[in-house]
Design a protein around this motif. Sequence first.
Motif, short mmCIF file in Angstrom:
data_model
loop_
_atom_site.label_atom_id
_atom_site.label_comp_id
_atom_site.label_asym_id
_atom_site.label_seq_id
_atom_site.Cartn_x
_atom_site.Cartn_y
_atom_site.Cartn_z
N ARG A 1 0.80 -1.23 0.00
CA ARG A 1 0.00 0.00 0.00
C ARG A 1 0.83 1.28 0.00
O ARG A 1 0.28 2.38 -0.01
CB ARG A 1 -0.91 0.05 1.23
N ASP A 2 2.15 1.15 0.02
CA ASP A 2 2.99 2.33 0.26
C ASP A 2 2.86 3.42 -0.81
O ASP A 2 3.18 4.58 -0.55
CB ASP A 2 4.46 1.91 0.35
N GLU A 3 2.42 3.07 -2.01
CA GLU A 3 2.31 4.07 -3.08
C GLU A 3 0.89 4.64 -3.19
O GLU A 3 0.56 5.31 -4.16
CB GLU A 3 2.72 3.47 -4.43
N ARG A 4 0.05 4.31 -2.21
CA ARG A 4 -1.35 4.74 -2.27
C ARG A 4 -1.52 6.22 -1.94
O ARG A 4 -2.50 6.85 -2.34
CB ARG A 4 -2.16 3.88 -1.28
N GLY A 5 -0.60 6.79 -1.19
CA GLY A 5 -0.76 8.16 -0.71
C GLY A 5 -0.68 9.19 -1.83
O GLY A 5 -0.38 8.88 -2.98
N HIS A 6 -0.97 10.43 -1.46
CA HIS A 6 -0.86 11.54 -2.42
C HIS A 6 0.46 12.26 -2.18
O HIS A 6 0.62 12.94 -1.17
CB HIS A 6 -2.04 12.50 -2.22
N ARG A 7 1.41 12.02 -3.08
CA ARG A 7 2.72 12.67 -2.94
C ARG A 7 3.08 13.28 -4.29
O ARG A 7 3.67 12.63 -5.16
CB ARG A 7 3.78 11.64 -2.51
N PRO A 8 2.71 14.55 -4.48
CA PRO A 8 2.83 15.17 -5.81
C PRO A 8 4.26 15.18 -6.34
O PRO A 8 4.46 15.30 -7.56
CB PRO A 8 2.31 16.60 -5.60
N GLU A 9 5.26 15.01 -5.47
CA GLU A 9 6.64 14.99 -5.95
C GLU A 9 6.89 13.81 -6.90
O GLU A 9 7.87 13.81 -7.65
CB GLU A 9 7.64 14.97 -4.78
N ARG A 10 6.00 12.82 -6.91
CA ARG A 10 6.16 11.71 -7.88
C ARG A 10 5.72 12.13 -9.29
O ARG A 10 5.92 11.37 -10.23
CB ARG A 10 5.32 10.51 -7.43
N GLY A 11 5.07 13.29 -9.39
CA GLY A 11 4.69 13.78 -10.72
C GLY A 11 3.24 13.53 -11.09
O GLY A 11 2.86 13.66 -12.25
#
Lengths: 169, 517
Positions: free
Chosen positions: B323-333
Amino acid sequence: MTELGMTRRATMRGLALGGALILAPGALAAVAAPDRRSATTAALLRTTFPHRALTDDFYRSVADRYLKEVAADPAAMKAHDLGLAELDGSHIAPFAELPAVIRRSLVEKVDQLPFFKALQWRGAEMIYRDPAVWKLVGYEGSSVEYGGYLERGFNDIDWLPKAAAGGQG
Amino acid sequence: MTSFALNDSSVFVVIGSGAAGGTLANELAQRGHKVVCLEAGPRLQMADIVNDEAEMFGKLTWLDRRMATGKPDPNFPVWNCKTVGGTTMHWTAACPRLEPHEMRALTTYGVMPDTTLVDWPVTPEELEPWYQKAELRLGVTGKNGLPFLPPGNNFKVLEAGARKCGYTDIDTHHMAINSIDRDNRPACHQLGFCTSGCAIGAKWSTLYTEIPKAEETGRFELRPECMATGIALNDAGRVESVTYLHNGKSVTQKARAVAVAGNVVETTRLLLNTKSARFPNGLANSSGLVGRNYMRHFTIQVMGVMPGKVHFYRQTHLAGVVRDERGHRPERGFAGGFLINTVPFTPEILAKNMLIGGWGHELTDILAKYDYLAGMLLTGEDPPQLSNAITLHATERDGYGLPVPVVHYEDHPNTIAMKNYAWKAGRRIYEALGAEQIVEMGDYIPATHNMGTARMGTDPKASVCTPYGQTHDVPNLFVSDGSLFPTSGGCNPTLTIVALVLRQAEHIDQALKAGRL
């Protein structure tokens, strides 16, 4: 598409449509003789789905079943025959007798044609739905009659790094 | 078996018997109301469910003609079911909840060009108790004291590789698959054919849970092989009957109220095809939004030829999650996130999926290593776009004589950015374990998560339904399926559909008891 190729395809189309036999030497057998049709289709299946462990007889039997299905649709059979004629028209030898590397380069020229797409799709079903092929690739199929894989290796993996294999449950 | 007269105008008619329709129908029957449930497909028996994907595809799938423009397969854009139980026969049974930040998509992500992003009109706090009820009802693993399912090979590979990549939020997932015997159904035996119908009934499907329980109340009638074709209104603008085709004959059932739960495509078609002087553009479509904002999640795959055998087909299809990529982290593009799940394929399906990329040894070298393959499926949030829409073909008709639905869908740039990131993330997981070869597979699987085409909201001009799924235009007409989702979130939708339906059922129950419906 080379000019020569265009000419040959146009000739084949004329043959198939009109039945008038104005023959290029390599093209003769491809349209008519069932043996050549079967052999070329089998070689095409092997080129598309090459498994060393599968015998020529296996590909031949898939080819024959495939041709039997295609025969129900005259337009599809015509397209298939035209495709085979393209493959058999190299003037070197019939497609089925060519070395694998040349067969591959010939198939690359037809691999966007509908006849090939149809053979790919249905061929994948016929080959990979066959329990003999499952055995070859290591797929065990239906499990409900054996009580599933719960006691038959669903968690038997033994090569993972120890530290990483935690698991939850 | 209970049966109701066609002129009995006191029955509540539910159209569809899947996660939404089957659950709503049972819940209303349990609460004392008379329910007729129309299902287009046939009713299978347990003995009809076999471990054969090709055979079950034919038995379960909605195969009536559909068309598509844009990205999907032009002839098969959506993979859902036409059978009692609907797509709960085919689903993997993964039950993640929407994340609170996903339900506040506009607030979290900000304005995104060419989207109709909004915040949900239902808050995460309001939905929380309904999620709990849904998890109890479905017997979701890892919740309410129910154990997780045991880790199997394909999951162990995913977990080991993911931990090497620094991921930590990993387990065998919250699944509506029995991990112990419960609800008169057995614990999972790891058959490995989840998406072909569970032959032992360990996976929750309305076919053998909600439907028989509803029948036990004596207030419920299931009518299989009944294809709804129209909904009629009286002069006051209220629904008075539903018309359906059964064995080629048109039948009309009077109704007190109606809920439509046709897994988005059929819900849209029924509403758009029900035209009247009052609703010339389709029933309950004064907003013009019925069929618009169609969302699906992307489903891409990464396969790894691993250093040792995996036998990835020997367990539940969706056997675990990262689940680690589920969050909202705009730095990923990109905005929003995605889940990484396991997936297996039979040799046939693997070959067909790979044929899109090539043939010859490129294909067969992978198939020859079939028992060494590990597989993952990555699915992520799909922002709503007004232009992604389901419409009716002007002239083409299906076997019922109904207009063929046309699904138009294109990826938003945010989705393309997320997919490209997700492929790399997936690849790294298998590379970390020394995979000999990695195969990235594209977004070829027809959509199974369908959402957004009758979105909920408070403004009748900007939404089709109220926050309870009641259409703004017709007081006794409800929508109950994924059509209601204003945004898609980054996870499988079924648990949320069930939670919304249980909440809707309470709302309907109160309205019926108060004489408002």
